[in-house]
Design a protein around this motif. Structure first.
Motif, short mmCIF file in Angstrom:
data_model
loop_
_atom_site.label_atom_id
_atom_site.label_comp_id
_atom_site.label_asym_id
_atom_site.label_seq_id
_atom_site.Cartn_x
_atom_site.Cartn_y
_atom_site.Cartn_z
N LEU A 181 -20.45 -5.58 34.28
CA LEU A 181 -20.10 -6.46 33.06
C LEU A 181 -20.52 -5.75 31.76
CD1 LEU A 181 -20.90 -9.84 34.77
CD2 LEU A 181 -18.42 -8.94 34.34
N ALA A 182 -21.44 -4.88 31.91
CA ALA A 182 -21.90 -3.97 30.78
C ALA A 182 -22.28 -2.70 31.17
CB ALA A 182 -23.14 -4.55 30.24
N PRO A 183 -21.98 -1.57 30.59
CA PRO A 183 -22.35 -0.06 30.88
C PRO A 183 -23.95 -0.31 30.88
CG PRO A 183 -20.69 -0.03 29.40
CD PRO A 183 -21.24 -1.63 29.28
N ALA A 184 -24.62 0.79 31.80
CA ALA A 184 -25.90 0.74 31.75
C ALA A 184 -26.59 0.89 30.20
CB ALA A 184 -26.33 2.15 32.48
N ASN A 185 -27.80 0.68 30.35
CA ASN A 185 -28.85 0.55 29.04
C ASN A 185 -29.07 2.15 28.85
OD1 ASN A 185 -29.37 -1.97 27.92
ND2 ASN A 185 -30.22 -2.47 29.78
N GLU A 226 -21.73 4.39 26.12
CA GLU A 226 -20.70 3.36 26.57
C GLU A 226 -21.69 1.80 26.30
OE1 GLU A 226 -17.29 3.43 27.37
OE2 GLU A 226 -17.82 5.31 26.34
N ARG A 227 -22.78 1.89 26.48
CA ARG A 227 -23.41 0.56 26.25
C ARG A 227 -23.36 0.47 24.70
NH1 ARG A 227 -26.22 -3.27 29.32
NH2 ARG A 227 -27.19 -4.90 27.89
N TYR A 228 -23.69 1.30 23.94
CA TYR A 228 -23.49 1.00 22.49
C TYR A 228 -22.21 0.67 22.21
CZ TYR A 228 -28.44 2.55 22.83
OH TYR A 228 -29.56 2.56 23.27
N ARG A 229 -21.21 1.32 22.78
CA ARG A 229 -19.94 0.88 22.42
C ARG A 229 -19.67 -0.67 22.99
NH1 ARG A 229 -18.10 4.59 19.22
NH2 ARG A 229 -17.61 6.75 19.91
N LEU A 230 -20.08 -1.00 23.92
CA LEU A 230 -20.03 -2.54 24.26
C LEU A 230 -20.84 -3.38 22.90
CD1 LEU A 230 -19.40 -4.85 26.22
CD2 LEU A 230 -21.88 -4.52 26.95
N VAL A 231 -21.95 -2.61 22.51
CA VAL A 231 -22.77 -3.51 21.45
C VAL A 231 -21.80 -3.44 20.10
CG1 VAL A 231 -24.67 -3.36 19.85
CG2 VAL A 231 -24.89 -2.93 22.57
N GLU A 232 -21.17 -2.16 20.02
CA GLU A 232 -20.20 -2.19 18.87
C GLU A 232 -19.10 -3.24 18.97
OE1 GLU A 232 -18.12 1.76 16.81
OE2 GLU A 232 -17.92 1.62 19.10
N TRP A 233 -18.41 -3.38 20.07
CA TRP A 233 -17.58 -4.55 20.21
C TRP A 233 -18.00 -5.75 20.12
CZ3 TRP A 233 -12.49 -3.66 19.55
CH2 TRP A 233 -12.04 -2.50 19.84
N LEU A 234 -19.00 -6.26 20.69
CA LEU A 234 -19.64 -7.65 20.55
C LEU A 234 -19.66 -7.82 19.11
CD1 LEU A 234 -22.02 -7.72 23.56
CD2 LEU A 234 -20.04 -9.03 23.30
N ASN A 235 -20.30 -6.68 18.22
CA ASN A 235 -20.77 -6.93 16.77
C ASN A 235 -19.34 -7.12 15.98
OD1 ASN A 235 -23.75 -6.71 15.76
ND2 ASN A 235 -23.47 -5.33 17.54
N PHE A 236 -18.47 -6.43 16.42
CA PHE A 236 -17.13 -6.43 15.70
C PHE A 236 -16.51 -7.83 16.04
CE2 PHE A 236 -12.42 -6.15 15.79
CZ PHE A 236 -12.24 -5.73 14.52
N ILE A 237 -16.52 -8.33 17.28
CA ILE A 237 -15.88 -9.80 17.53
C ILE A 237 -16.65 -10.76 16.76
CG2 ILE A 237 -15.51 -11.25 19.35
CD1 ILE A 237 -15.23 -8.82 21.43
N GLN A 264 -25.20 -10.13 27.19
CA GLN A 264 -25.67 -8.85 27.79
C GLN A 264 -26.88 -9.23 28.76
OE1 GLN A 264 -26.01 -5.48 24.61
NE2 GLN A 264 -25.70 -7.36 23.36
N PHE A 265 -27.63 -10.19 28.27
CA PHE A 265 -28.73 -10.78 29.37
C PHE A 265 -28.17 -11.02 30.76
CE2 PHE A 265 -31.08 -14.20 31.15
CZ PHE A 265 -32.42 -13.64 31.46
N ILE A 266 -27.18 -11.70 30.76
CA ILE A 266 -26.50 -12.20 32.03
C ILE A 266 -25.95 -10.83 32.70
CG2 ILE A 266 -24.35 -13.28 33.08
CD1 ILE A 266 -24.58 -15.56 30.51
N ALA A 267 -25.36 -9.88 31.91
CA ALA A 267 -24.75 -8.69 32.60
C ALA A 267 -25.74 -7.82 33.11
CB ALA A 267 -24.03 -7.67 31.48
N ASP A 268 -27.06 -7.65 32.35
CA ASP A 268 -27.95 -7.13 32.75
C ASP A 268 -28.75 -7.57 34.21
OD1 ASP A 268 -27.69 -4.89 31.17
OD2 ASP A 268 -29.26 -5.62 29.78
#
Length: 202
Positions: free
Chosen positions: A82-86, A90-101, A71-75
């Motif tokens: 590479l990541a939706p805007a903070n 949609e950004r929290y959906r990305l965080v959701e995916w990262l946590n699930f993985i 996420q640091f890299i994407a920002d």
């Protein structure tokens, strides 16, 4: 920046992210068992947790934990998307995916690699993986990437952990969507470069 990595480990995910981002960086291989870097440095002095990835920033600060690093890299390069805007859902959906993985897929593979795992522990891990991957496969149906048509850092992470299935003889053929997905991600130039750089692709 410098990425400390071990070939094929979860550090492949930020390696892909750095290349997708087009950022200037170097890499240094780490022998995780010996806790030494390729140049002979004590890796525990760099990351006391003792595992990769670790990203050393220009000011000498070290960032650890793959989901935080990507996420640091994407920002750093928001135009690459590479990541939706903070602040967006949609950004929290990305965080959701990262946590699930991280918690449900990545960690479920761990007992299959660990020499001290009993067969019962491995079987429990396989059962858990089967359940989680079945749901994940349903989420990928009809989509190019986890978030839809846009590649994000979560895809680099999922590609990395799905790649471990071959090493631990975990059969993914029950979910054909994974073969198409991993092929799609693998065909990206940045992913090809990361695999070559780590000696995983000739």
């Amino acid at each position: 920046m410098k990425l400390y990595f071990s070939p094929g480990a979860c550090s492949l995910s930020p390696h892909i992210a750095l290349l997708e981002a087009g950022l200037d960086f170097t890499t240094e291989k780490v022998d995780i068992r010996a806790r030494k870097t390729e140049s002979g440095a004590d890796f525990l002095a760099i990351n006391p947790k003792g595992y990769v990835p670790a990203l050393e920033l220009k000011d000498g600060a070290v960032l650890t934990e793959g989901p935080a690093i990507v996420q640091f890299i994407a920002d750093l390069v928001p135009d690459r998307e590479l990541a939706p805007a903070n602040g967006t859902l949609e950004r929290y959906r990305l965080v959701e995916w990262l946590n699930f993985i991280s918690t449900e897929i990545h960690k479920s593979f761990s007992p299959l690699f660990r020499p001290t795992s009993t067969e019962d522990m491995k079987e429990a891990a396989r059962t858990h993986l089967t359940n989680r991957l079945g749901w994940l496969a349903s989420q990928l149906e009809g989509k190019d990437y986890l978030m839809g048509s846009q590649f994000t850092v979560a895809d680099g992470y999922l590609f990395t952990v799905l790649g471990w299935a071959n090493f631990v003889k975990f059969d993914l053929s029950a979910w054909p969507v994974f073969a198409a997905y991993t092929q799609r991600v693998a065909s990206r130039p940045a992913v090809q470069q990361a695999l070559r750089d780590e000696g995983l692709l000739k």
